[in-house]
Design a protein around this motif. Structure first.
Motif, PDB file in Angstrom:
ATOM      1  N   LYS A  81       9.706   5.102   2.630  1.00  0.00           N
ATOM      2  CA  LYS A  81      10.027   5.094   1.200  1.00  0.00           C
ATOM      3  C   LYS A  81      10.347   3.680   0.732  1.00  0.00           C
ATOM      4  O   LYS A  81      10.975   2.894   1.454  1.00  0.00           O
TER       5      LYS A  81
ATOM      6  N   ASP B 212       6.079   8.924  -8.894  1.00  0.00           N
ATOM      7  CA  ASP B 212       7.368   9.443  -8.452  1.00  0.00           C
ATOM      8  C   ASP B 212       8.484   8.792  -9.261  1.00  0.00           C
ATOM      9  O   ASP B 212       8.877   7.651  -9.003  1.00  0.00           O
TER      10      ASP B 212
ATOM     11  N   LEU C 202      -2.747  10.826 -10.830  1.00  0.00           N
ATOM     12  CA  LEU C 202      -1.933   9.792 -10.199  1.00  0.00           C
ATOM     13  C   LEU C 202      -0.546  10.339  -9.863  1.00  0.00           C
ATOM     14  O   LEU C 202       0.087  11.002 -10.687  1.00  0.00           O
ATOM     15  N   ASN C 203      -0.088  10.075  -8.652  1.00  0.00           N
ATOM     16  CA  ASN C 203       1.222  10.544  -8.229  1.00  0.00           C
ATOM     17  C   ASN C 203       2.273   9.508  -8.619  1.00  0.00           C
ATOM     18  O   ASN C 203       2.415   8.476  -7.963  1.00  0.00           O
TER      19      ASN C 203
ATOM     20  N   LYS D 184       0.812  -1.224   0.000  1.00  0.00           N
ATOM     21  CA  LYS D 184       0.000   0.000   0.000  1.00  0.00           C
ATOM     22  C   LYS D 184       0.844   1.272   0.000  1.00  0.00           C
ATOM     23  O   LYS D 184       0.303   2.372   0.046  1.00  0.00           O
ATOM     24  N   ASN D 185       2.141   1.135  -0.075  1.00  0.00           N
ATOM     25  CA  ASN D 185       2.999   2.315  -0.191  1.00  0.00           C
ATOM     26  C   ASN D 185       2.638   3.088  -1.467  1.00  0.00           C
ATOM     27  O   ASN D 185       2.375   2.472  -2.508  1.00  0.00           O
ATOM     28  N   PRO D 186       2.612   4.412  -1.418  1.00  0.00           N
ATOM     29  CA  PRO D 186       2.262   5.206  -2.613  1.00  0.00           C
ATOM     30  C   PRO D 186       3.138   4.925  -3.827  1.00  0.00           C
ATOM     31  O   PRO D 186       2.715   5.156  -4.963  1.00  0.00           O
ATOM     32  N   ASN D 187       4.354   4.431  -3.599  1.00  0.00           N
ATOM     33  CA  ASN D 187       5.248   4.139  -4.718  1.00  0.00           C
ATOM     34  C   ASN D 187       5.135   2.690  -5.200  1.00  0.00           C
ATOM     35  O   ASN D 187       6.009   2.201  -5.921  1.00  0.00           O
TER      36      ASN D 187
ATOM     37  N   ILE E 269       2.520   1.030  -7.527  1.00  0.00           N
ATOM     38  CA  ILE E 269       1.464   1.548  -8.402  1.00  0.00           C
ATOM     39  C   ILE E 269       0.927   0.440  -9.307  1.00  0.00           C
ATOM     40  O   ILE E 269       1.687  -0.385  -9.832  1.00  0.00           O
TER      41      ILE E 269
END
Length: 483
Positions: A313, A167, A164-165, A141-144, A146
């Protein structure tokens, strides 16, 4: 001597038309009116078959977005314009006088399936696969981490994914999966901006990719080189990427030449290319790859165990090393061992398959497979309700497969009409949709209004040297459609 054959031919056509009309119930009070939910390939191919197979049937195609074409518009990579040529065929279908496109209609919210069944001879669910399978591992579930599906929507201008973010401030990326979508993601990440800026990639994605620090992409699969799901066309494109080096380890493919001749033809050609790229590269390729500033690497027999995080991160992925079991050369089963391996990265893409979701709580739905329960396109225990494409089969195959399934579903509906299994008596067609949209103050979009959006996108693209610049906000699409 030339008139008689013409008269006979004309007479024969008239006889056949009358016979066909009698068989398919084309009286003005009993004209079949079919509603198709979804304007992607499955929807349009089903519509084509119905319009072709019945001389009077009408078809309405409903679409959740204001714009048509579904996966062709939002799922095909921008550097594959030739795949999008099928849009011309779909446009011809939409312009048929017996076909009506109604955009900006969300079935399940604006109108129910039950209401549609009350208004149409038959209702076809062809809304595709809007969700994706997950890994159920720590750190996912980390934003990075995807979804590849969301990333594809992001660079293709799908409104729900425009923000959508992504990175790209990292050198190493891991893509989990060995299918064509996984290769699409890798290719877009590694393709030079000078190439991408000439496609219809969305501007927000182009801007982000131009600032990308990505230099290495790992494509990781659970099984071996004989089980990869990508096709030879996509592999060849990856091998020929400018300023990019393929890394296929000799130990993974060194014995493939012993089994290549025993493989089915498509798999044989694909496997041969994997083998030659690793073991027998040309001098020209070797020189180019030695100078490349980016690279992609195929990794096999690895199952993700955990996304590694440091202070929130992503710093890598831990994998179980697999053993392959089974007698069949191609259909092996991956079994995880206790051995592990870590691959360092700052961004992870999950590309392990799409799945459909039910748009009505009363649909007979297989949650595990992500499909509507059906037999040859007929939804179980729901007479007059059908499904076509990925929502009926699962996300397998390419557009050609979807065409076959769409045609088959269309033939099933025509047979049910001819056999009297479904009736057109008392059906009012799309009037219920127009009434409900009007009462809710929601704007309908017709195909001629889509033409306005289409022209505006082409105009904006021409201004920056692209084939089109997609409008990515629904409100702006509706504004252009009203203009």
């Amino acid at each position: 001597m030339y008139i008689l054959p013409r008269l006979c031919s004309r007479h024969l056509r008239q006889v056949l038309q009358k016979s066909c009309s009698r068989n398919l119930s084309t009286s003005s009070k009993n004209v079949p009116h079919v509603c198709i939910v979804g304007s992607g390939p499955a929807g349009f191919y089903t519509a084509q078959q119905i319009l072709k197979g019945h001389p009077a049937a009408k078809v309405d195609i409903l679409e959740k977005l204001p714009v048509p074409f579904g996966l062709v518009r939002f799922g095909v990579a921008p550097d594959h314009p030739e795949v999008k040529n099928v849009i011309h065929t779909f446009t011809n279908t939409a312009r048929n006088e017996r076909c009506t496109f109604l955009g900006n209609v969300e079935v399940g919210k604006d109108v129910s399936i039950e209401e549609l069944q009350g208004a149409y001879t038959a209702v076809v669910l062809a809304y595709g696969a809007d969700d994706d399978r997950t890994l159920a591992i720590k750190g996912e579930k980390n934003p990075n981490v995807i979804s590849a599906r969301s990333f594809v929507g992001w660079f293709n201008g799908l409104p729900q994914d425009r923000d959508l973010n992504v990175d790209l401030d990292t050198e190493n990326v891991v893509i989990l999966g060995h299918g064509n979508v996984a290769l699409d993601v890798a290719r877009i990440l590694l393709t030079p901006i000078s190439v991408l800026k000439k496609t219809d990639i969305s501007q927000h994605a182009l801007d982000a990719l131009s600032r990308s620090r990505v230099r290495k992409v790992y494509l990781v699969g659970r099984r071996g080189p004989l089980q990869v799901a990508f096709t030879i066309k996509e592999l060849r494109e990856m091998i020929k990427l400018p300023d990019c080096r393929p890394v296929i380890h000799n130990n993974d493919v060194k014995d493939l030449n012993k089994v290549i001749e025993d493989l089915p033809r498509p798999r044989k050609r694909l496997t041969d290319l994997l083998y030659r790229t690793s073991m027998e590269p040309s001098d020209t390729d070797s020189q180019l790859w030695a100078q490349a500033s980016k690279e992609w690497e195929l990794r096999f027999r690895l199952t993700p165990a955990e996304v590694i995080e440091t202070e929130g991160k992503v710093t890598g992925v831990k994998f179980y090393i697999n053993e392959l079991q089974g007698e069949d050369l191609v259909n092996k089963i991956a079994k995880a061992t206790s051995e592990t391996e870590d691959i360092q990265c700052g961004l992870v893409f999950r590309s392990i398959g799409y799945k459909s979701i039910p748009i009505d709580p009363f649909l007979p739905f297989d949650e595990r497979k992500g499909i509507i329960l059906n037999k040859k396109g007929r939804v179980e225990n729901r007479p007059g309700l059908y499904c076509s494409g990925w929502v009926s089969t699962g996300p397998v195959g390419v557009i050609l497969n979807t065409m076959t399934w769409g045609f088959e579903t269309g033939k099933v509906i025509l047979k049910d009409i001819e056999d009297g299994a479904i009736s057109s008596e008392g059906k009012q067609g799309n009037q219920i949709i127009k009434d409900k949209m009007l009462s809710n103050g929601k704007q309908l979009v017709t195909f001629s209004e889509w033409d306005k959006i289409d022209l505006e996108e082409i105009k904006r693209g021409a201004e920056v040297g692209k084939p089109r610049e997609k409008i990515t906000q629904i409100s702006e699409m509706l504004k252009v459609a009203r203009s």
